[in-house]
Design a protein around this motif. Structure first.
Motif, PDB file in Angstrom:
ATOM      1  N   ILE A 137       0.842  -1.206   0.000  1.00  0.00           N
ATOM      2  CA  ILE A 137       0.000   0.000   0.000  1.00  0.00           C
ATOM      3  C   ILE A 137       0.878   1.257   0.000  1.00  0.00           C
ATOM      4  CG2 ILE A 137      -1.713   1.307   1.301  1.00  0.00           C
ATOM      5  CD1 ILE A 137      -2.704  -1.440   2.407  1.00  0.00           C
ATOM      6  N   SER A 138       1.924   1.270   0.835  1.00  0.00           N
ATOM      7  CA  SER A 138       2.798   2.448   0.955  1.00  0.00           C
ATOM      8  C   SER A 138       3.499   2.763  -0.358  1.00  0.00           C
ATOM      9  CB  SER A 138       3.843   2.221   2.049  1.00  0.00           C
ATOM     10  OG  SER A 138       3.242   2.088   3.303  1.00  0.00           O
ATOM     11  N   GLN A 139       3.980   1.730  -1.047  1.00  0.00           N
ATOM     12  CA  GLN A 139       4.687   1.961  -2.309  1.00  0.00           C
ATOM     13  C   GLN A 139       3.733   2.458  -3.392  1.00  0.00           C
ATOM     14  OE1 GLN A 139       7.682  -1.033  -3.479  1.00  0.00           O
ATOM     15  NE2 GLN A 139       7.477  -1.868  -1.424  1.00  0.00           N
ATOM     16  N   LYS A 140       2.545   1.904  -3.416  1.00  0.00           N
ATOM     17  CA  LYS A 140       1.553   2.370  -4.378  1.00  0.00           C
ATOM     18  C   LYS A 140       1.154   3.818  -4.092  1.00  0.00           C
ATOM     19  CE  LYS A 140      -1.487   2.061  -7.711  1.00  0.00           C
ATOM     20  NZ  LYS A 140      -1.055   2.033  -9.131  1.00  0.00           N
ATOM     21  N   LEU A 141       0.993   4.160  -2.815  1.00  0.00           N
ATOM     22  CA  LEU A 141       0.641   5.536  -2.454  1.00  0.00           C
ATOM     23  C   LEU A 141       1.779   6.498  -2.787  1.00  0.00           C
ATOM     24  CD1 LEU A 141      -1.185   5.063   0.981  1.00  0.00           C
ATOM     25  CD2 LEU A 141      -2.206   5.569  -1.240  1.00  0.00           C
ATOM     26  N   SER A 142       3.034   6.065  -2.559  1.00  0.00           N
ATOM     27  CA  SER A 142       4.188   6.902  -2.918  1.00  0.00           C
ATOM     28  C   SER A 142       4.217   7.145  -4.423  1.00  0.00           C
ATOM     29  CB  SER A 142       5.492   6.232  -2.472  1.00  0.00           C
ATOM     30  OG  SER A 142       5.578   6.179  -1.065  1.00  0.00           O
ATOM     31  N   TYR A 143       3.895   6.122  -5.184  1.00  0.00           N
ATOM     32  CA  TYR A 143       3.825   6.237  -6.648  1.00  0.00           C
ATOM     33  C   TYR A 143       2.755   7.271  -7.038  1.00  0.00           C
ATOM     34  CZ  TYR A 143       3.166   4.667 -11.507  1.00  0.00           C
ATOM     35  OH  TYR A 143       3.062   4.605 -12.866  1.00  0.00           O
ATOM     36  N   MET A 144       1.610   7.200  -6.382  1.00  0.00           N
ATOM     37  CA  MET A 144       0.531   8.157  -6.671  1.00  0.00           C
ATOM     38  C   MET A 144       0.941   9.578  -6.281  1.00  0.00           C
ATOM     39  SD  MET A 144      -2.801   6.054  -5.319  1.00  0.00           S
ATOM     40  CE  MET A 144      -3.343   4.518  -6.070  1.00  0.00           C
ATOM     41  N   ARG A 145       1.611   9.709  -5.140  1.00  0.00           N
ATOM     42  CA  ARG A 145       2.036  11.041  -4.685  1.00  0.00           C
ATOM     43  C   ARG A 145       3.032  11.656  -5.661  1.00  0.00           C
ATOM     44  NH1 ARG A 145       2.401   8.451   0.531  1.00  0.00           N
ATOM     45  NH2 ARG A 145       0.673   9.088   1.875  1.00  0.00           N
ATOM     46  N   TYR A 146       3.898  10.835  -6.200  1.00  0.00           N
ATOM     47  CA  TYR A 146       4.909  11.342  -7.138  1.00  0.00           C
ATOM     48  C   TYR A 146       4.247  12.014  -8.328  1.00  0.00           C
ATOM     49  CZ  TYR A 146       9.095  11.474 -10.053  1.00  0.00           C
ATOM     50  OH  TYR A 146      10.159  11.893 -10.833  1.00  0.00           O
ATOM     51  N   PHE A 147       3.124  11.446  -8.769  1.00  0.00           N
ATOM     52  CA  PHE A 147       2.402  12.003  -9.912  1.00  0.00           C
ATOM     53  C   PHE A 147       1.222  12.877  -9.478  1.00  0.00           C
ATOM     54  CE2 PHE A 147       4.444   8.204 -11.695  1.00  0.00           C
ATOM     55  CZ  PHE A 147       5.100   8.777 -12.778  1.00  0.00           C
ATOM     56  N   TYR A 148       1.221  13.246  -8.204  1.00  0.00           N
ATOM     57  CA  TYR A 148       0.173  14.113  -7.642  1.00  0.00           C
ATOM     58  C   TYR A 148      -1.228  13.572  -7.883  1.00  0.00           C
ATOM     59  CZ  TYR A 148       3.954  17.482  -7.100  1.00  0.00           C
ATOM     60  OH  TYR A 148       5.126  18.088  -6.752  1.00  0.00           O
ATOM     61  N   ASP A 149      -1.363  12.257  -7.742  1.00  0.00           N
ATOM     62  CA  ASP A 149      -2.684  11.629  -7.833  1.00  0.00           C
ATOM     63  C   ASP A 149      -3.326  11.679  -6.441  1.00  0.00           C
ATOM     64  OD1 ASP A 149      -4.900  10.176  -8.467  1.00  0.00           O
ATOM     65  OD2 ASP A 149      -3.858   8.327  -9.003  1.00  0.00           O
ATOM     66  N   TYR A 150      -3.557  12.910  -6.000  1.00  0.00           N
ATOM     67  CA  TYR A 150      -3.915  13.155  -4.610  1.00  0.00           C
ATOM     68  C   TYR A 150      -5.322  12.672  -4.245  1.00  0.00           C
ATOM     69  CZ  TYR A 150      -5.464  17.268  -7.211  1.00  0.00           C
ATOM     70  OH  TYR A 150      -6.011  18.114  -8.152  1.00  0.00           O
ATOM     71  N   LYS A 151      -6.220  12.598  -5.217  1.00  0.00           N
ATOM     72  CA  LYS A 151      -7.592  12.187  -4.890  1.00  0.00           C
ATOM     73  C   LYS A 151      -7.657  10.723  -4.465  1.00  0.00           C
ATOM     74  CE  LYS A 151      -9.929  15.641  -7.747  1.00  0.00           C
ATOM     75  NZ  LYS A 151     -10.846  15.888  -8.876  1.00  0.00           N
ATOM     76  N   ARG A 152      -6.958   9.854  -5.201  1.00  0.00           N
ATOM     77  CA  ARG A 152      -6.966   8.434  -4.830  1.00  0.00           C
ATOM     78  C   ARG A 152      -6.195   8.201  -3.533  1.00  0.00           C
ATOM     79  NH1 ARG A 152      -5.731   4.129  -9.310  1.00  0.00           N
ATOM     80  NH2 ARG A 152      -4.008   5.515  -9.907  1.00  0.00           N
ATOM     81  N   VAL A 153      -5.118   8.951  -3.325  1.00  0.00           N
ATOM     82  CA  VAL A 153      -4.386   8.859  -2.057  1.00  0.00           C
ATOM     83  C   VAL A 153      -5.304   9.237  -0.903  1.00  0.00           C
ATOM     84  CG1 VAL A 153      -2.492   9.838  -0.690  1.00  0.00           C
ATOM     85  CG2 VAL A 153      -2.129   9.309  -3.099  1.00  0.00           C
ATOM     86  N   PHE A 154      -6.065  10.283  -1.099  1.00  0.00           N
ATOM     87  CA  PHE A 154      -7.012  10.746  -0.082  1.00  0.00           C
ATOM     88  C   PHE A 154      -8.038   9.662   0.249  1.00  0.00           C
ATOM     89  CE2 PHE A 154     -11.187  12.604   0.793  1.00  0.00           C
ATOM     90  CZ  PHE A 154     -10.918  13.345   1.936  1.00  0.00           C
ATOM     91  N   ILE A 155      -8.595   9.032  -0.782  1.00  0.00           N
ATOM     92  CA  ILE A 155      -9.633   8.008  -0.580  1.00  0.00           C
ATOM     93  C   ILE A 155      -9.075   6.798   0.168  1.00  0.00           C
ATOM     94  CG2 ILE A 155     -11.135   6.351  -1.758  1.00  0.00           C
ATOM     95  CD1 ILE A 155     -11.458   8.501  -3.986  1.00  0.00           C
TER      96      ILE A 155
END
Length: 425
Positions: A137-155
């Motif tokens: 989960i942490s690595q996937k969230l870090s991947y999302m943060r790198y590309f500023y996919d903040y909505k899915r990180v938030f959910i």
């Protein structure tokens, strides 16, 4: 509502990401804090201490099992690798290998590890799987943060934060697990969240994982092993020493105080996660002057919030902990100040990491960890578990000082204005 939506659309991506990450952190960690008054009243200190001890060892074993690949190290790797998806898959593949090795070692040396940790073999197995799922989960969230996919990180963060205490409460009330309910609950939630991530990644990523890439991730992560294990010792060592000297009841009392003191990290951790990719880009471009300006502004903001927090602390702590845990309030003050210091430490570490100073990072944290163990043992043995907060504060402060000494001359000149921060501390 339309005005708020229009304003959000005008904000640039890094700022918008920071806002979403802060909101997610407040929701997820806030939900756990909101349930703390319930847990402290329906669980005895000994039952509450089971999960506190389990969490402390999880912090240390996480480094051994994952090498802390997510976070700053992950951002640095993504920045260098042209095939971002392949890097993510290779990183998670390495995690599968590391977790398998750790599970085998836990079985081979179960008696020794159980004796050291005061955890049964079943809990060690649970710990191993929990760390593995958290890492995915942490690595996937870090991947999302790198590309500023903040909505899915938030959910994802919000769902995990809300569901975990709710399921814990359900299990406590309707099962015979008692304190073990707090161990079972995050395991259930992490499984539900991580399984779709894991399956979709490998279903869509066939052929993208190479032996060379997996080895490259390991080689880049291993030099920082000492750094991350040292940070875990500083963060969790006090609770482990308390458990060996006084037992799980005092671990529970101190853990409640620790959780209360770390309330400000609801904001600092979220902003730190959003700032890290930004710091990497600023460091790579040589434009580091803004880093000091932003850090100082945030530090004074956090300091003001901390002062307000202290004004209402007696009433807040009694609400959170109740009478059975009330005596540990003394530990909250130094722990809360430690959160401010940790914010600066993480900023300095990010800069050293992105500018190639991995040896300096490891030196800073390993020296601080050794001092932390000595201070914790001396303070706790002579003054009781309440003194652990003071030793934690001193450990982090020494780590911060050492970090500034190890920064390059150019960066020291840029951060010279931050002497105001040290005066405040």
């Amino acid at each position: 509502m339309e005005k708020i939506k229009t304003r959000l659309q005008r904000i640039n991506k890094p700022a918008k990401a920071s806002l979403y990450y802060t909101m997610a952190s407040i929701i997820s960690k806030g939900a756990l804090l909101a349930f703390t008054p319930v847990f402290t009243r329906i669980l005895s200190p000994d039952e509450y201490g089971i999960y506190s001890l389990y969490s402390s060892w999880m912090g240390i074993f996480t480094v051994n099992e994952t090498l802390e690949i997510s976070g700053n190290l992950f951002y640095a790797g993504l920045g260098k690798d042209e095939d971002k998806d392949s890097y993510l898959l290779s990183s998670i593949t390495l995690q599968c290998i590391m977790s398998s090795v750790f599970l085998i070692l836990s079985f081979l040396f179960k008696d020794g590890i159980s004796s050291l940790t005061k955890l049964s073999y079943n809990l060690l197995v649970s710990l191993t799987f929990q760390i593995f799922l958290n890492s995915i989960i942490s690595q996937k969230l870090s991947y999302m943060r790198y590309f500023y996919d903040y909505k899915r990180v938030f959910i994802i963060n919000s769902l995990m934060g809300v569901l975990t205490p709710l399921i814990s409460l359900f299990l406590i009330l309707f099962s015979k697990l008692g304190g073990y309910s707090r161990i079972a609950s995050p395991l259930i939630v992490s499984t539900v969240i991580s399984l779709p991530i894991f399956l979709s990644l490998f279903k869509n990523g066939r052929g993208k994982v190479t032996r060379g890439r997996v080895l490259s991730v390991f080689v880049s992560a291993f030099p920082l092993f000492l750094h991350y294990i040292s940070l875990s010792v500083v963060a969790q060592g006090d609770k482990i020493i308390i458990s060996h000297l006084f037992g799980r009841g005092d671990v529970a009392r101190y853990s409640v105080a620790y959780s209360c003191g770390f309330m400000l990290s609801l904001v600092t951790t979220a902003l730190g996660g959003a700032l890290s990719p930004w710091i990497r880009r600023k460091t790579a471009s040589g434009d580091t002057s803004k880093i000091s300006e932003v850090t100082e502004s945030l530090f004074f903001l956090f300091s003001s919030v901390t002062v307000m927090f202290f004004c209402f602390l007696p009433e807040l702590f009694y609400f959170l902990a109740g009478e059975e845990f009330a005596e540990s309030i003394f530990s909250v003050y130094p722990i809360a100040i430690s959160v401010l210091i940790l914010f600066l430490i993480n900023r300095n570490s990010s800069i050293m990491l992105f500018s190639g100073g991995r040896f300096k990072i490891s030196l800073q944290s390993s020296v601080s960890a050794a001092l932390s163990v000595i201070l914790n043992y001396m303070f706790i043995k002579n003054f009781g578990y309440k003194a652990a907060g003071v030793s934690t504060f001193l450990s982090y402060f020494l780590m911060l000082l050492l970090g500034y000494l190890l920064l390059s001359k150019e960066i020291k000149l840029i951060f010279l204005r931050e002497k105001n921060i040290f005066i405040m501390i």
